[in-house]
Design a protein around this motif. Structure first.
Motif, short mmCIF file in Angstrom:
data_model
loop_
_atom_site.label_atom_id
_atom_site.label_comp_id
_atom_site.label_asym_id
_atom_site.label_seq_id
_atom_site.Cartn_x
_atom_site.Cartn_y
_atom_site.Cartn_z
N SER B 142 0.83 -1.20 0.00
CA SER B 142 0.00 0.00 0.00
C SER B 142 0.86 1.25 0.00
CB SER B 142 -0.99 0.00 1.17
OG SER B 142 -0.34 -0.22 2.38
N GLU B 143 2.04 1.19 0.65
CA GLU B 143 2.94 2.35 0.58
C GLU B 143 3.43 2.58 -0.84
OE1 GLU B 143 6.11 2.05 3.45
OE2 GLU B 143 4.67 1.81 5.08
N ALA B 144 3.76 1.49 -1.53
CA ALA B 144 4.24 1.63 -2.91
C ALA B 144 3.15 2.24 -3.79
CB ALA B 144 4.68 0.27 -3.46
N LEU B 145 1.95 1.66 -3.72
CA LEU B 145 0.87 2.15 -4.59
C LEU B 145 0.51 3.60 -4.25
CD1 LEU B 145 -1.34 -1.05 -4.84
CD2 LEU B 145 -0.07 0.02 -6.70
N ARG B 146 0.51 3.93 -2.95
CA ARG B 146 0.19 5.30 -2.58
C ARG B 146 1.24 6.26 -3.13
NH1 ARG B 146 0.82 5.67 2.74
NH2 ARG B 146 -0.73 4.04 3.04
N SER B 147 2.50 5.84 -3.07
CA SER B 147 3.56 6.73 -3.56
C SER B 147 3.47 6.93 -5.07
CB SER B 147 4.93 6.17 -3.19
OG SER B 147 5.33 5.22 -4.14
N PHE B 148 2.87 5.94 -5.77
CA PHE B 148 2.67 6.09 -7.22
C PHE B 148 1.44 6.95 -7.51
CE2 PHE B 148 4.51 1.57 -7.77
CZ PHE B 148 5.79 2.06 -7.60
N GLY B 149 0.67 7.29 -6.48
CA GLY B 149 -0.50 8.13 -6.68
C GLY B 149 -1.82 7.35 -6.67
N TYR B 150 -1.77 6.06 -6.34
CA TYR B 150 -3.01 5.28 -6.29
C TYR B 150 -3.42 5.12 -4.83
CZ TYR B 150 -1.54 4.42 -11.01
OH TYR B 150 -1.12 4.59 -12.29
N ASN B 151 -4.44 5.86 -4.46
CA ASN B 151 -4.88 5.89 -3.08
C ASN B 151 -6.06 4.94 -2.93
OD1 ASN B 151 -5.03 6.70 -0.45
ND2 ASN B 151 -6.09 8.63 -0.88
N LEU B 152 -5.76 3.65 -2.83
CA LEU B 152 -6.80 2.62 -2.88
C LEU B 152 -7.38 2.35 -1.50
CD1 LEU B 152 -4.98 0.12 -5.29
CD2 LEU B 152 -6.51 2.01 -5.87
N SER B 153 -8.61 1.88 -1.48
CA SER B 153 -9.28 1.56 -0.21
C SER B 153 -8.62 0.34 0.42
CB SER B 153 -10.75 1.26 -0.47
OG SER B 153 -10.87 0.04 -1.17
N PRO B 154 -8.76 0.21 1.73
CA PRO B 154 -8.18 -0.97 2.40
C PRO B 154 -8.67 -2.29 1.80
CG PRO B 154 -8.84 0.66 4.03
CD PRO B 154 -9.33 1.17 2.70
N SER B 155 -9.95 -2.37 1.41
CA SER B 155 -10.42 -3.65 0.90
C SER B 155 -9.82 -3.95 -0.48
CB SER B 155 -11.95 -3.71 0.86
OG SER B 155 -12.45 -2.83 -0.11
N LEU B 156 -9.61 -2.93 -1.30
CA LEU B 156 -8.95 -3.17 -2.59
C LEU B 156 -7.50 -3.60 -2.37
CD1 LEU B 156 -10.03 -0.40 -5.14
CD2 LEU B 156 -10.51 -2.85 -5.21
N LEU B 157 -6.84 -2.97 -1.41
CA LEU B 157 -5.45 -3.34 -1.13
C LEU B 157 -5.36 -4.79 -0.67
CD1 LEU B 157 -4.25 -0.04 0.56
CD2 LEU B 157 -3.36 -1.03 -1.57
N THR B 158 -6.32 -5.22 0.15
CA THR B 158 -6.34 -6.62 0.60
C THR B 158 -6.55 -7.56 -0.58
OG1 THR B 158 -7.18 -5.91 2.73
CG2 THR B 158 -7.44 -8.24 2.18
N LEU B 159 -7.47 -7.17 -1.49
CA LEU B 159 -7.71 -8.00 -2.69
C LEU B 159 -6.42 -8.16 -3.50
CD1 LEU B 159 -10.98 -7.04 -4.63
CD2 LEU B 159 -10.13 -9.32 -4.09
N ILE B 160 -5.73 -7.05 -3.72
CA ILE B 160 -4.50 -7.09 -4.52
C ILE B 160 -3.43 -7.91 -3.81
CG2 ILE B 160 -2.65 -5.68 -5.53
CD1 ILE B 160 -4.75 -3.39 -5.69
N GLU B 161 -3.33 -7.72 -2.51
CA GLU B 161 -2.33 -8.46 -1.72
C GLU B 161 -2.55 -9.97 -1.87
OE1 GLU B 161 -2.71 -7.67 2.43
OE2 GLU B 161 -0.98 -8.91 2.99
N HIS B 162 -3.81 -10.41 -1.82
CA HIS B 162 -4.09 -11.84 -1.94
C HIS B 162 -3.93 -12.33 -3.37
CE1 HIS B 162 -5.74 -11.45 2.14
NE2 HIS B 162 -5.61 -12.76 2.21
N LYS B 163 -4.39 -11.53 -4.31
CA LYS B 163 -4.35 -11.97 -5.72
C LYS B 163 -2.92 -12.16 -6.20
CE LYS B 163 -6.12 -10.67 -10.33
NZ LYS B 163 -6.86 -11.90 -10.60
N TYR B 164 -2.02 -11.29 -5.77
CA TYR B 164 -0.66 -11.35 -6.30
C TYR B 164 0.32 -12.02 -5.35
CZ TYR B 164 -2.59 -8.82 -10.11
OH TYR B 164 -3.37 -8.50 -11.20
N ALA B 165 -0.14 -12.45 -4.19
CA ALA B 165 0.73 -13.21 -3.29
C ALA B 165 1.18 -14.49 -3.99
CB ALA B 165 -0.02 -13.56 -2.02
N SER B 166 2.35 -14.96 -3.61
CA SER B 166 2.90 -16.13 -4.27
C SER B 166 2.30 -17.42 -3.74
CB SER B 166 4.43 -16.14 -4.10
OG SER B 166 4.92 -14.89 -4.53
#
Lengths: 223, 223
Positions: B142-166
């Motif tokens: 979430s720090e990386a995406l925020r620094s790129f200018g994408y201020n995503l909601s916590p639930s979206l961040l959780t979705l992305i974290e799970h989807k791209y986890a190894s």
């Protein structure tokens, strides 16, 4: 029916070339008494009434004998026709469908459902792989999706064919075909996205309105 | 600004913790005289003015000495911090960005752009992998995406974290982290989807209207 391109994306109820439709799955509750968490313990014996062949396969996949299959064990065991391992996103998709108790692993009862699901998809794959090449090309893909009721436009079919191909196309020619793992994922993605779209298409006129949060949630929830 | 959750998805122009933003790429036209198509021919020497180190790396990746890098060669050469190969979808994404002449392979000039792009992303990855674990966890993401200018909601961040986890999460805990390849793909997917959304959000009110064809095209065009 969608008003821009009638029939696209709309499930059809007739003219199914493949009578089975896309495989469904029945999730079974794990038999907790037969699942051993954590390493170190030898696997328990098969649960009463277990199919001996399925138990034997389950035990073979459960390489560390923990009594449950991890994502790594599952990925090692699942092979495409060309001997490549299933890709991680497909394995994670299967885990998310069949790991019903969210333990992070697949117990024997969960494995029974997973096994049947894969076997059903293998039948679908063989049915549509008309030229017995071991992979699905663009024409075979569109026949499969049409038989499932997804009447997609030629440009969408081309997009899917390229996205799920195992290698990029050389020049402007067709890509080299879709292996089993990516074929299953492509079909589940089309199904998931179409169902999400239809859920928002409350007027049934083929148009939906999303805000950013809804749009991103739908897209990122697909496998 | 979006009206439902102000700022979500909207690029920010200040408060960038990481001043670099997500890596961009400059595509260079391949030097056709130095690309040898088809196997059999020995690779030509480096083009005039080529960086010797980059030429040496290019030649090492070009295992069959064809003068160009195939997707298989690229996938064999690209390793995450944990020694796993890049996943196919990330390699295909890189090919689609840098194979500018659509030959299906990467020539030396294309490789120069690709190499810089990966090196830039490696700097980003190291910058945000605060605990030096070799993978990106939810907070780092979430720090990386925020620094790129994408201020995503916590639930979206959780979705992305799970989807791209190894690997999938065990129980309801956090997933085990995102390797380099999937981190790059996640960031490019968020960028692509957000830009697509903004293109359709012509009134700039945070709402878009799609038909099925448009929706599916946008989603399936993302890496």
């Amino acid at each position: 029916m969608y008003n821009v391109q009638p029939g696209y994306g709309a499930p059809q109820t007739h003219h199914r070339a493949y009578s089975g439709g896309p495989p469904n799955y029945s999730q079974q509750q794990p038999a907790h008494g037969h699942r051993v968490h954590g390493g170190g313990y030898p696997a328990a014996g098969p649960p009463p009434g277990a199919d001996p062949q399925l138990w034997s396969w389950f035990s073979a996949v459960d390489a560390d004998r923990s009594g449950a299959i991890s994502v790594t064990e599952l990925q090692s065991a699942l092979l495409n026709g060309n001997w490549t391992n299933f890709d991680l996103d497909t394995v994670k998709m299967l885990m998310s469908i069949f790991d019903t108790d969210r333990s992070g692993t697949i117990g024997f009862q969960e494995f029974v459902g997973l096994w049947k699901y894969i076997a059903d998809w293998q039948n679908v794959f063989r049915h549509f792989d008309r030229d017995r090449s071991g992979s699905i090309d663009g024409r075979e893909l569109s026949e499969a999706l049409r038989s499932f009721g997804y009447n997609l436009s030629p440009s969408l079919l081309t997009l899917i064919e390229h996205k799920y191909a195992s290698e990029p196309a050389v020049g402007y020619g067709p890509p080299p075909g879709i292996t089993f793992d990516r074929f299953v994922r492509a079909c589940v993605v089309v199904k998931t996205l179409t169902e999400s779209f239809q859920r928002y298409d409350t007027r049934r006129d083929g148009w939906v309105t999303f805000n950013y949060e809804q749009f991103m949630t739908i897209v990122l929830s697909a496998p």
